[in-house]
Design an enzyme around this catalytic site. Structure first.
Site, PDB file in Angstrom:
ATOM      1  N   ARG A 162       0.828  -1.255   0.183  1.00  0.00           N
ATOM      2  CA  ARG A 162       0.163  -0.036   0.059  1.00  0.00           C
ATOM      3  C   ARG A 162       0.924   1.345  -0.078  1.00  0.00           C
ATOM      4  O   ARG A 162       1.943   1.132   0.407  1.00  0.00           O
ATOM      5  CB  ARG A 162      -0.911   0.128   1.119  1.00  0.00           C
ATOM      6  CG  ARG A 162      -1.908  -1.139   1.357  1.00  0.00           C
ATOM      7  CD  ARG A 162      -2.471  -1.416   2.873  1.00  0.00           C
ATOM      8  NE  ARG A 162      -3.521  -2.441   2.789  1.00  0.00           N
ATOM      9  CZ  ARG A 162      -3.104  -3.488   3.250  1.00  0.00           C
ATOM     10  NH1 ARG A 162      -1.895  -3.762   3.910  1.00  0.00           N
ATOM     11  NH2 ARG A 162      -4.077  -4.532   3.355  1.00  0.00           N
ATOM     12  N   LYS A 188      -1.555  -2.178  11.995  1.00  0.00           N
ATOM     13  CA  LYS A 188      -0.649  -2.810  12.832  1.00  0.00           C
ATOM     14  C   LYS A 188       0.268  -1.839  13.653  1.00  0.00           C
ATOM     15  O   LYS A 188       0.463  -0.893  13.265  1.00  0.00           O
ATOM     16  CB  LYS A 188       0.261  -3.588  12.074  1.00  0.00           C
ATOM     17  CG  LYS A 188      -0.436  -4.670  11.131  1.00  0.00           C
ATOM     18  CD  LYS A 188      -0.940  -5.548  11.631  1.00  0.00           C
ATOM     19  CE  LYS A 188      -1.663  -6.357  10.703  1.00  0.00           C
ATOM     20  NZ  LYS A 188      -2.445  -7.833  11.326  1.00  0.00           N
ATOM     21  N   HIS A 258      -3.207   1.706  -5.479  1.00  0.00           N
ATOM     22  CA  HIS A 258      -4.167   0.776  -4.862  1.00  0.00           C
ATOM     23  C   HIS A 258      -4.366  -0.144  -6.145  1.00  0.00           C
ATOM     24  O   HIS A 258      -4.501  -1.390  -5.975  1.00  0.00           O
ATOM     25  CB  HIS A 258      -5.160   1.291  -4.218  1.00  0.00           C
ATOM     26  CG  HIS A 258      -5.858   0.220  -2.964  1.00  0.00           C
ATOM     27  ND1 HIS A 258      -5.119  -0.069  -2.100  1.00  0.00           N
ATOM     28  CD2 HIS A 258      -6.890  -0.559  -2.859  1.00  0.00           C
ATOM     29  CE1 HIS A 258      -5.723  -1.054  -1.242  1.00  0.00           C
ATOM     30  NE2 HIS A 258      -6.722  -1.066  -1.848  1.00  0.00           N
ATOM     31  N   ARG A 261      -1.796  -2.497  -6.456  1.00  0.00           N
ATOM     32  CA  ARG A 261      -1.929  -3.582  -5.547  1.00  0.00           C
ATOM     33  C   ARG A 261      -2.881  -4.563  -6.317  1.00  0.00           C
ATOM     34  O   ARG A 261      -2.892  -5.845  -6.089  1.00  0.00           O
ATOM     35  CB  ARG A 261      -2.298  -3.037  -4.313  1.00  0.00           C
ATOM     36  CG  ARG A 261      -2.601  -4.130  -3.316  1.00  0.00           C
ATOM     37  CD  ARG A 261      -2.688  -3.179  -1.724  1.00  0.00           C
ATOM     38  NE  ARG A 261      -3.592  -4.121  -0.715  1.00  0.00           N
ATOM     39  CZ  ARG A 261      -2.929  -5.129  -0.109  1.00  0.00           C
ATOM     40  NH1 ARG A 261      -1.588  -5.233  -0.088  1.00  0.00           N
ATOM     41  NH2 ARG A 261      -3.555  -5.547   0.831  1.00  0.00           N
ATOM     42  N   HIS A 285      -4.272  -9.656   3.591  1.00  0.00           N
ATOM     43  CA  HIS A 285      -5.586  -9.341   4.213  1.00  0.00           C
ATOM     44  C   HIS A 285      -6.034  -9.987   5.399  1.00  0.00           C
ATOM     45  O   HIS A 285      -5.527 -11.406   5.434  1.00  0.00           O
ATOM     46  CB  HIS A 285      -6.602  -9.699   3.001  1.00  0.00           C
ATOM     47  CG  HIS A 285      -6.816  -8.783   1.943  1.00  0.00           C
ATOM     48  ND1 HIS A 285      -6.203  -9.176   0.403  1.00  0.00           N
ATOM     49  CD2 HIS A 285      -6.972  -7.295   1.593  1.00  0.00           C
ATOM     50  CE1 HIS A 285      -6.248  -8.162  -0.259  1.00  0.00           C
ATOM     51  NE2 HIS A 285      -6.899  -7.013   0.529  1.00  0.00           N
ATOM     52  N   TYR A 294     -11.701 -11.042  -5.161  1.00  0.00           N
ATOM     53  CA  TYR A 294     -10.373 -11.019  -6.235  1.00  0.00           C
ATOM     54  C   TYR A 294     -10.786 -12.271  -6.985  1.00  0.00           C
ATOM     55  O   TYR A 294     -10.674 -11.987  -8.303  1.00  0.00           O
ATOM     56  CB  TYR A 294      -9.365 -10.857  -5.536  1.00  0.00           C
ATOM     57  CG  TYR A 294      -8.669  -9.513  -5.232  1.00  0.00           C
ATOM     58  CD1 TYR A 294      -7.895  -8.597  -5.915  1.00  0.00           C
ATOM     59  CD2 TYR A 294      -9.022  -9.185  -3.802  1.00  0.00           C
ATOM     60  CE1 TYR A 294      -7.653  -7.548  -5.389  1.00  0.00           C
ATOM     61  CE2 TYR A 294      -8.637  -7.946  -3.243  1.00  0.00           C
ATOM     62  CZ  TYR A 294      -7.840  -7.240  -4.078  1.00  0.00           C
ATOM     63  OH  TYR A 294      -7.420  -5.660  -3.299  1.00  0.00           O
TER      64      TYR A 294
END
Length: 313
Positions: A162, A188, A258, A261, A285, A294
């Site tokens: 990201r 995190k 993104h 990504r 994820h 996806y």
């Protein structure tokens, strides 16, 4: 609706909003919540959030507060905003109330105010590996900027990073001996190690050699213009890098970090024959169901069924 002048504010000697925002780890969350709460108080109180008007809101009784937030939600629905946008604004208000309760400045909760059901991660379309290579091939490695940009683009693709994760990197986070990069993932507290590709390391090494020795606490990727040389790249700078590079390469789809990504994750699913467990190690994820979206989009099951039905007539 305009609120009357607040009363009995002697117990509030600090700005609860500022305290709340400082309590949030992510700069993006702080900006989003500040914007959402500004909209709430402008809409419902006719003024921007201040210690006084916030204290008035927090001093309402349980039912008054719920009624006010429900009216605000109705206002947002009337504006035809997306459910995800509405939910973020409601979350900001709930976060303010919850924080105030914890520090003894509020007696009610907003648990009875429900968010809207939102479909998330639906648009996972990106570009093919061939198209992404077309983008990177248009970045010349001869200049200092070119070396930096190529290293960034490699990380966005090879490791599906990201843009905030790229922005937050320091020189000391790069550990070539271990073939690792320490990143601070979304949501995190600490940093986690990810493995780099040989090609990715080569580009990072070229960039670091060209920029010269720098302290470990300096940003791994920095600005290069005269006015701000050496400063940390912003998220907007990385967004502009991806978008302009794609445009220069003749890619018609509007690209963003993104979307790179998305492209990398989709390509990984394709290369592993849909091994979501394995690709989850790349995407990081927390919810495997996100990767299933996806994978569904990769197969285009709905389009296939639509074509089958059309051929029946």
């Amino acid at each position: 609706m305009f609120l009357p002048s607040p009363n009995n504010l002697s117990g509030l000697n600090q700005n609860i909003l500022e305290e709340l925002l400082r309590d949030k780890r992510s700069p993006n969350t702080r900006r989003t919540y500040a914007k959402a709460l500004k909209d709430f108080f402008l809409t419902m109180a006719g003024e921007e959030p201040s210690p006084d008007v916030i204290a008035w809101f927090l001093s309402l009784d349980h039912f008054q507060a719920i009624a006010m937030v429900l009216r605000y939600r109705a206002e947002l629905l009337a504006k035809d905003l997306k459910p995800a946008t509405i939910n973020v604004r409601l979350a900001a208000i709930k976060s303010l109330v919850n924080y105030a309760r914890r520090v003894g400045k509020c007696q009610y909760t907003l648990e009875d105010v429900e968010g809207l059901k939102a479909e998330t991660y639906r648009d996972t379309t990106g570009v093919s590996p061939t198209s992404f290579k077309q983008i990177t091939d248009h970045i010349t490695p001869d200049s200092l900027k070119g070396k930096r940009d190529l290293a960034i683009m490699r990380l966005l693709w090879d490791n599906a990073l990201r843009r905030a994760e790229v922005c937050g990197l320091n020189v000391g986070d790069y550990q070539p001996t271990e073939r690792q990069l320490l990143i601070k993932g979304k949501g995190k507290l600490g940093k986690q190690a990810i493995t780099l590709s040989a090609k990715g390391m080569a580009l990072i090494n070229q960039w670091l050699t060209a920029i010269g020795p720098r302290p470990k606490n300096e940003p791994l990727f920095c600005t290069l213009d005269r006015a701000t040389f050496g400063h940390r790249l912003s998220g907007n700078a990385i967004y502009n890098l991806v978008r302009t590079s794609a445009e220069s390469a003749g890619i018609h789809k509007v690209m963003s970090p993104h979307r790179v990504r998305h492209s990398a994750i989709t390509a990984a699913l394709e290369a592993t024959n849909g091994d979501t467990r394995k690709v989850q190690k790349l995407s990081r994820h927390s919810n495997l169901n996100t990767l299933m979206i996806y994978d569904d989009n990769r197969h285009q099951h709905q389009a296939q069924i639509t074509d089958i039905l059309a051929d029946l007539l």
